[in-house]
Design a protein around this motif. Structure first.
Motif, PDB file in Angstrom:
ATOM      1  N   ILE A  46       0.830  -1.208   0.000  1.00 30.96           N
ATOM      2  CA  ILE A  46       0.000   0.000   0.000  1.00 30.96           C
ATOM      3  C   ILE A  46       0.873   1.270   0.000  1.00 30.96           C
ATOM      4  O   ILE A  46       0.518   2.276  -0.611  1.00 30.96           O
ATOM      5  CB  ILE A  46      -1.007  -0.036   1.181  1.00 30.96           C
ATOM      6  N   ILE A  47       2.050   1.197   0.649  1.00 31.38           N
ATOM      7  CA  ILE A  47       2.972   2.355   0.648  1.00 31.38           C
ATOM      8  C   ILE A  47       3.404   2.657  -0.796  1.00 31.38           C
ATOM      9  O   ILE A  47       3.391   3.811  -1.225  1.00 31.38           O
ATOM     10  CB  ILE A  47       4.201   2.082   1.551  1.00 31.38           C
ATOM     11  N   TYR A  48       3.747   1.609  -1.538  1.00 30.90           N
ATOM     12  CA  TYR A  48       4.185   1.819  -2.929  1.00 30.90           C
ATOM     13  C   TYR A  48       3.047   2.350  -3.795  1.00 30.90           C
ATOM     14  O   TYR A  48       3.260   3.178  -4.674  1.00 30.90           O
ATOM     15  CB  TYR A  48       4.742   0.520  -3.520  1.00 30.90           C
ATOM     16  N   ASN A 105       2.491   6.619  -5.481  1.00 32.88           N
ATOM     17  CA  ASN A 105       2.239   7.039  -6.859  1.00 32.88           C
ATOM     18  C   ASN A 105       0.976   7.887  -6.986  1.00 32.88           C
ATOM     19  O   ASN A 105       0.720   8.452  -8.053  1.00 32.88           O
ATOM     20  CB  ASN A 105       2.129   5.807  -7.760  1.00 32.88           C
ATOM     21  N   VAL A 106       0.192   7.946  -5.938  1.00 31.44           N
ATOM     22  CA  VAL A 106      -1.058   8.718  -5.993  1.00 31.44           C
ATOM     23  C   VAL A 106      -0.768  10.212  -5.850  1.00 31.44           C
ATOM     24  O   VAL A 106      -1.336  11.043  -6.545  1.00 31.44           O
ATOM     25  CB  VAL A 106      -2.033   8.232  -4.893  1.00 31.44           C
ATOM     26  N   GLY A 107       0.139  10.577  -4.975  1.00 32.87           N
ATOM     27  CA  GLY A 107       0.459  11.989  -4.772  1.00 32.87           C
ATOM     28  C   GLY A 107       1.467  12.126  -3.646  1.00 32.87           C
ATOM     29  O   GLY A 107       1.969  11.126  -3.127  1.00 32.87           O
ATOM     30  N   SER A 122       7.296  14.189   9.602  1.00 33.11           N
ATOM     31  CA  SER A 122       8.241  15.008   8.829  1.00 33.11           C
ATOM     32  C   SER A 122       8.741  14.271   7.583  1.00 33.11           C
ATOM     33  O   SER A 122       9.491  14.812   6.773  1.00 33.11           O
ATOM     34  CB  SER A 122       9.424  15.399   9.720  1.00 33.11           C
ATOM     35  N   THR A 123       8.347  13.001   7.444  1.00 29.20           N
ATOM     36  CA  THR A 123       8.821  12.194   6.310  1.00 29.20           C
ATOM     37  C   THR A 123       7.743  12.101   5.236  1.00 29.20           C
ATOM     38  O   THR A 123       6.573  11.886   5.548  1.00 29.20           O
ATOM     39  CB  THR A 123       9.171  10.759   6.779  1.00 29.20           C
ATOM     40  N   THR A 124       8.174  12.260   3.976  1.00 28.48           N
ATOM     41  CA  THR A 124       7.198  12.044   2.900  1.00 28.48           C
ATOM     42  C   THR A 124       7.222  10.570   2.513  1.00 28.48           C
ATOM     43  O   THR A 124       8.208   9.869   2.776  1.00 28.48           O
ATOM     44  CB  THR A 124       7.530  12.902   1.657  1.00 28.48           C
ATOM     45  N   LEU A 125       6.154  10.166   1.872  1.00 31.11           N
ATOM     46  CA  LEU A 125       6.054   8.764   1.459  1.00 31.11           C
ATOM     47  C   LEU A 125       7.139   8.430   0.430  1.00 31.11           C
ATOM     48  O   LEU A 125       7.654   7.315   0.385  1.00 31.11           O
ATOM     49  CB  LEU A 125       4.663   8.522   0.850  1.00 31.11           C
ATOM     50  N   GLY A 126       7.492   9.450  -0.372  1.00 29.63           N
ATOM     51  CA  GLY A 126       8.555   9.271  -1.369  1.00 29.63           C
ATOM     52  C   GLY A 126       9.877   8.909  -0.715  1.00 29.63           C
ATOM     53  O   GLY A 126      10.598   8.024  -1.188  1.00 29.63           O
ATOM     54  N   ALA A 148       3.964  -3.506  -8.958  1.00 31.00           N
ATOM     55  CA  ALA A 148       3.244  -4.053 -10.113  1.00 31.00           C
ATOM     56  C   ALA A 148       1.878  -3.393 -10.292  1.00 31.00           C
ATOM     57  O   ALA A 148       1.433  -3.167 -11.413  1.00 31.00           O
ATOM     58  CB  ALA A 148       3.077  -5.564  -9.958  1.00 31.00           C
ATOM     59  N   MET A 149       1.235  -3.067  -9.162  1.00 28.95           N
ATOM     60  CA  MET A 149      -0.109  -2.479  -9.253  1.00 28.95           C
ATOM     61  C   MET A 149      -0.089  -1.171 -10.016  1.00 28.95           C
ATOM     62  O   MET A 149      -0.938  -0.916 -10.860  1.00 28.95           O
ATOM     63  CB  MET A 149      -0.688  -2.250  -7.853  1.00 28.95           C
ATOM     64  N   PHE A 150       0.896  -0.341  -9.719  1.00 32.31           N
ATOM     65  CA  PHE A 150       0.962   0.943 -10.396  1.00 32.31           C
ATOM     66  C   PHE A 150       1.537   0.778 -11.802  1.00 32.31           C
ATOM     67  O   PHE A 150       1.000   1.312 -12.772  1.00 32.31           O
ATOM     68  CB  PHE A 150       1.811   1.926  -9.589  1.00 32.31           C
ATOM     69  N   ALA A 151       2.630   0.007 -11.896  1.00 30.67           N
ATOM     70  CA  ALA A 151       3.317  -0.120 -13.184  1.00 30.67           C
ATOM     71  C   ALA A 151       2.430  -0.772 -14.239  1.00 30.67           C
ATOM     72  O   ALA A 151       2.432  -0.357 -15.399  1.00 30.67           O
ATOM     73  CB  ALA A 151       4.598  -0.914 -13.003  1.00 30.67           C
TER      74      ALA A 151
END
Lengths: 218, 199
Positions: free
Chosen positions: A18-20, A24-26, A32-36, B104-107
């Motif tokens: 779910i983190i990955y 990619n959603v935004g 203080s940490t971004t998901l990126g 894989a879900m996004f890609a």
């Protein structure tokens, strides 16, 4: 015990997956940490865990062949060769790269260039023979489908090989058209199907519906 | 003929691999096959070891304590070799599978599905475009199992099957030629570098 055996691995899979996806959603921040940034760290973690996984594979290989040698099963000599080569090359590599001993560093490169690389190339080339022999069985013009495959394969080969152009100048043009149009349509449809399949499988895995990766360990 | 012992080793190994196909399963082929597996495994294990040291162990020693987590997840994979704690290997495996699935879900959607659909939104103004659009649709219909394949659906899916056969034929032609060019490289090395028959 279900918590340790089933729930925690499911939770780990769900959270990492779910983190990955969310990354990619935004731009999402956790404190203080971004998901990126978190994903960047996880990318390093994956390499570390994958390195351990490679170790598991090698231990398995050594166990399998070690057992064969120990019990003197048929072909145990070959297993001995495999074990000796594997451990020997690992030792040479360690002495050459980790301990920077020039003789072993050169030896590692020489073995890679003169043994591993040509053997790999020949193994790949050899697959061509298997493809041809299986094609002989599959491509026989027994029905319309087989005939289409046979004709398309021959046309592409004639179009790419110099001999094709000497026979008829139209072969390269026809071959290029086959590659660009019907082949693109086919590949595109296959990719669309594969993408839908991959998405569905990934979704099932992340949500814990598909648990086959957990095996049958009880 | 070459006097370099490494060229001889490479050539004998190559002949060993080819002998398994051109003749039959033999001692040289099987030995070379096992040497290749051994060397390749060692190479990948060593690459993994370097990754582990550079990305895990070295930063951990410098104080990046958080890296204990992937280390433990990695070590959990080895519990597979014990009966009692084998279930712990699911933790490391779950992590790897979770990352793979998340990627894989996004890609699959963003890099595969949408670009392919977008690329196929063509104006039906030329024969090539018509073949592309109808070709893709007919193959998708072939794989659409929610409707019974009869009547018009059956005919369209039949066209889809022919399109796929055409694609497989083209792919086959390309693969065979790729492998043949690889074989030519191998033969060139044998005849040129080893035997000196080619300049």
């Amino acid at each position: 015990m279900t918590l340790w055996r089933r729930d925690i691995p499911l939770l780990i899979t769900f959270l990492t997956g779910i983190i990955y996806v969310l990354n990619n959603v935004g731009t999402i921040s956790i404190g203080s940490t971004t998901l990126g940034e978190l994903v960047q760290d996880l990318n390093v973690w994956v390499l570390i865990v994958a390195a351990f996984a490679m170790g598991v594979a090698s231990v398995n290989l050594l166990r399998l062949h070690g057992e064969k040698v120990q019990r003197r099963r048929e072909g145990w000599g070959y297993s001995l060769v495999l074990i000796a080569t594997m451990l020997g090359y690992m030792l040479i590599g360690a002495l050459g790269t980790t301990y920077q001993i020039p003789f072993f560093a050169d030896l590692t490169n020489l073995v890679y260039t003169n043994v591993q690389s040509p053997l790999g190339a020949t193994m790949w080339a050899m697959v061509g023979f298997f493809i041809c022999s299986s094609a002989y069985r599959a491509f026989r013009a027994r029905n319309v489908e087989g005939t289409i495959m046979l004709v398309a394969g021959i046309l592409v080969m004639l179009g790419n090989a110099p001999i094709g152009e000497s026979i008829w100048g139209g072969f390269p043009v026809l071959s290029k058209w086959l590659l660009d149009i019907p082949n693109t349509a086919g590949q595109r449809a296959i990719m669309i199907g594969a993408a839908i399949g991959a998405f569905t499988t990934a979704l099932r895995t992340v949500t814990g519906i598909d648990r086959r990766y957990m095996g049958t360990i009880e | 003929m070459s006097t370099d012992p490494w060229v001889w080793i490479a050539s004998i190994g190559t002949i060993g691999v080819l002998s398994g196909i051109l003749w039959k399963d033999n001692v040289l082929f099987r030995t070379v096959e096992h040497v290749f597996v051994g060397l390749s495994s060692a190479y990948y294990v060593f690459t993994a070891y370097r990754n582990l040291v550079n990305l895990g162990w070295a930063p951990l020693k410098e104080g990046k304590i958080i890296l204990v987590i992937p280390m433990l997840l990695g070590l959990s994979l080895y519990t597979r070799f014990t009966k009692r704690y084998a279930y712990l290997s699911r933790w490391g495996m779950g992590f790897l599978i979770g990352v793979g699935s998340g990627l894989a879900m996004f890609a699959s959607i963003n890099a595969q599905l949408l670009p392919q659909i977008r690329a196929n939104m063509l104006q039906l103004t030329s024969l090539n475009n018509i073949i592309l659009v109808l070709g893709v649709l007919s193959i998708i219909v072939y794989f659409f199992f929610s409707v019974e394949q009869k009547g018009a659906v059956k005919h369209v899916s039949k066209i889809g099957r022919y399109m796929m056969m055409l694609t497989f034929g083209v792919s086959f032609g390309n693969v065979v030629q790729g492998r043949i060019s690889l074989l030519l490289g191998v033969l060139e090395s044998l005849l040129g570098k080893w035997l000196g028959l080619m300049s």
